[in-house]
Design an enzyme around this catalytic site. Structure first.
Site, PDB file in Angstrom:
ATOM      1  N   GLU A 245       6.115   4.784   1.234  1.00 53.64           N
ATOM      2  CA  GLU A 245       6.105   3.906   2.400  1.00 53.64           C
ATOM      3  C   GLU A 245       7.405   3.100   2.514  1.00 53.64           C
ATOM      4  O   GLU A 245       7.828   2.735   3.608  1.00 53.64           O
ATOM      5  CB  GLU A 245       4.896   2.957   2.333  1.00 53.64           C
ATOM      6  CG  GLU A 245       3.552   3.639   2.504  1.00 53.64           C
ATOM      7  CD  GLU A 245       3.215   3.967   3.953  1.00 53.64           C
ATOM      8  OE1 GLU A 245       3.726   3.280   4.851  1.00 53.64           O
ATOM      9  OE2 GLU A 245       2.454   4.928   4.175  1.00 53.64           O
TER      10      GLU A 245
ATOM     11  N   ASP B  12      -4.293   8.306   9.124  1.00 52.33           N
ATOM     12  CA  ASP B  12      -3.993   8.127   7.706  1.00 52.33           C
ATOM     13  C   ASP B  12      -3.816   6.631   7.453  1.00 52.33           C
ATOM     14  O   ASP B  12      -3.729   5.830   8.391  1.00 52.33           O
ATOM     15  CB  ASP B  12      -2.707   8.894   7.345  1.00 52.33           C
ATOM     16  CG  ASP B  12      -2.329   8.749   5.872  1.00 52.33           C
ATOM     17  OD1 ASP B  12      -3.221   8.918   5.022  1.00 52.33           O
ATOM     18  OD2 ASP B  12      -1.163   8.444   5.573  1.00 52.33           O
ATOM     19  N   SER B  13      -3.704   6.277   6.185  1.00 48.00           N
ATOM     20  CA  SER B  13      -3.460   4.884   5.829  1.00 48.00           C
ATOM     21  C   SER B  13      -2.048   4.449   6.203  1.00 48.00           C
ATOM     22  O   SER B  13      -1.764   3.254   6.257  1.00 48.00           O
ATOM     23  CB  SER B  13      -3.682   4.676   4.329  1.00 48.00           C
ATOM     24  OG  SER B  13      -2.782   5.481   3.580  1.00 48.00           O
TER      25      SER B  13
ATOM     26  N   CYS C  35      -2.702  13.707  -2.094  1.00 46.26           N
ATOM     27  CA  CYS C  35      -2.480  12.580  -1.204  1.00 46.26           C
ATOM     28  C   CYS C  35      -1.458  13.061  -0.193  1.00 46.26           C
ATOM     29  O   CYS C  35      -0.465  13.696  -0.570  1.00 46.26           O
ATOM     30  CB  CYS C  35      -1.940  11.376  -1.983  1.00 46.26           C
ATOM     31  SG  CYS C  35      -1.401  10.001  -0.920  1.00 46.26           S
ATOM     32  N   THR C  36      -1.675  12.781   1.088  1.00 48.49           N
ATOM     33  CA  THR C  36      -0.783  13.349   2.102  1.00 48.49           C
ATOM     34  C   THR C  36       0.603  12.709   2.089  1.00 48.49           C
ATOM     35  O   THR C  36       1.512  13.193   2.763  1.00 48.49           O
ATOM     36  CB  THR C  36      -1.410  13.244   3.516  1.00 48.49           C
ATOM     37  OG1 THR C  36      -1.895  11.914   3.724  1.00 48.49           O
ATOM     38  CG2 THR C  36      -2.543  14.240   3.662  1.00 48.49           C
ATOM     39  N   HIS C  37       0.799  11.634   1.315  1.00 50.80           N
ATOM     40  CA  HIS C  37       2.151  11.110   1.112  1.00 50.80           C
ATOM     41  C   HIS C  37       2.959  11.994   0.154  1.00 50.80           C
ATOM     42  O   HIS C  37       4.189  12.028   0.223  1.00 50.80           O
ATOM     43  CB  HIS C  37       2.091   9.699   0.518  1.00 50.80           C
ATOM     44  CG  HIS C  37       1.678   8.627   1.473  1.00 50.80           C
ATOM     45  ND1 HIS C  37       0.393   8.526   1.956  1.00 50.80           N
ATOM     46  CD2 HIS C  37       2.378   7.597   2.026  1.00 50.80           C
ATOM     47  CE1 HIS C  37       0.316   7.471   2.758  1.00 50.80           C
ATOM     48  NE2 HIS C  37       1.508   6.900   2.817  1.00 50.80           N
TER      49      HIS C  37
ATOM     50  N   GLY D 152      -5.945   3.585  -1.580  1.00 54.14           N
ATOM     51  CA  GLY D 152      -6.400   4.082  -2.884  1.00 54.14           C
ATOM     52  C   GLY D 152      -6.902   3.036  -3.849  1.00 54.14           C
ATOM     53  O   GLY D 152      -7.659   3.339  -4.772  1.00 54.14           O
TER      54      GLY D 152
ATOM     55  N   CYS E  96      -6.025  11.787   5.170  1.00 57.88           N
ATOM     56  CA  CYS E  96      -5.928  10.862   4.047  1.00 57.88           C
ATOM     57  C   CYS E  96      -6.964  11.303   3.021  1.00 57.88           C
ATOM     58  O   CYS E  96      -8.153  11.409   3.348  1.00 57.88           O
ATOM     59  CB  CYS E  96      -6.213   9.439   4.519  1.00 57.88           C
ATOM     60  SG  CYS E  96      -6.385   8.214   3.200  1.00 57.88           S
ATOM     61  N   ASN E  97      -6.512  11.598   1.815  1.00 58.50           N
ATOM     62  CA  ASN E  97      -7.441  12.065   0.787  1.00 58.50           C
ATOM     63  C   ASN E  97      -8.456  11.005   0.397  1.00 58.50           C
ATOM     64  O   ASN E  97      -9.632  11.302   0.200  1.00 58.50           O
ATOM     65  CB  ASN E  97      -6.651  12.510  -0.448  1.00 58.50           C
ATOM     66  CG  ASN E  97      -6.010  13.862  -0.277  1.00 58.50           C
ATOM     67  OD1 ASN E  97      -6.542  14.879  -0.694  1.00 58.50           O
ATOM     68  ND2 ASN E  97      -4.839  13.890   0.343  1.00 58.50           N
TER      69      ASN E  97
END
Length: 272
Positions: free
Chosen positions: A154, A12-13, A186-188, A45, A75-76
């Protein structure tokens, strides 16, 4: 041919992909995982698709040095921009997080109105709308970019008045569209699930693609004869890597995966 007892690569980012890793651990507790978070270059993004494709290829090259048997793009934005390009480069299975979430949203909606929140890159790509329309043409899809939510996650501001205020501004537009299903694109965002759920109200079903992606991965591994056949209880199964701020990542990850993130190693991803 990949070894069935090799690890699964997940990337992921930043920290958001840990929500996917957590679901994989729950669904397949014997599987080993190598996780990479691109913390030096988060968020994805607001970057061009060409840049995200370059980042994705670098990360895949790193993961291949870890002898992974399959890769999950957790990560989308990277799924939207890079999956169709990079899957042709590999001879191991690779999946993203979009199809599973889209399918679940279609199964969940009662009024045919689905909302998606995601990064600018994910929403701009239109990939969720395209995938949903391919599955069911009559669905009305409304996408809303929420670019500030990833940096807030984050920074660990999960239950903060600033996050509440910004999320409320983003979601007010969707509330006027009478959606009954909302994809956390979004996986966040599953880390903000309680906030989003409270703001949208109980009549809106939230879809977490992380859970559905873990189920899809399990199916893909079974179809390819790659399910681990070793008892993973006695080995160091999970390894974590980042491109920057390893200590900060370890501290934050402990709140998502208690007891599982013993060490995070920093690597120079630009070397790959």
């Amino acid at each position: 041919m990949a070894d069935r007892n090799s690890p699964i690569g997940v990337f992921d980012s930043g920290v958001g992909g840990l929500t996917v890793a957590r679901e994989i651990m729950r669904q397949m507790p014997d599987e080993r995982i190598v996780y990479f978070g691109d913390t030096a270059r988060v968020p994805y993004g607001n970057k061009s698709c060409n840049t995200v494709i370059r980042f994705t290829r670098q990360i895949i090259r790193f993961l291949m040095t870890q002898d992974v048997k399959a890769i999950v793009i957790a990560c989308n934005t990277a799924t939207a921009c890079a999956l169709e390009t990079v899957e042709h480069d590999l001879d191991i299975p690779i999946i993203g997080v979009i199809h599973a979430g889209a399918r679940t949203a279609i199964e969940s909606t009662k009024n045919g109105k689905i909302g998606i929140i995601g990064t600018e890159g994910t929403i701009r790509s239109g990939v969720y709308t395209r995938v949903i329309k391919e599955m069911r043409e009559d669905i009305e899809v409304t996408g809303k970019p929420c670019p500030l939510l990833v940096p807030l996650v984050e920074e660990g501001l999960l239950h903060d008045s600033v996050t509440d205020e910004i999320a409320s501004r983003y979601l007010s537009e969707l509330k006027g569209k009478y959606i009954d299903t909302l994809i956390l694109g979004c996986t966040h965002y599953p880390l903000l699930r309680s906030t989003v759920g409270r703001l949208m109200g109980p009549e809106v079903t939230l879809v977490n693609p992380a859970y559905e992606t873990a189920l899809e991965l399990k199916q893909v591994l079974e179809e390819n004869g790659l399910i681990c056949d070793q008892d993973g209880s006695s080995i160091d199964k999970y390894h974590f890597y980042v491109s920057d701020l390893a200590e900060k990542f370890t501290s934050f990850a402990a709140s998502i995966l208690p007891g599982q993130v013993k060490e995070t190693r920093q690597i120079n991803i630009e070397e790959y």
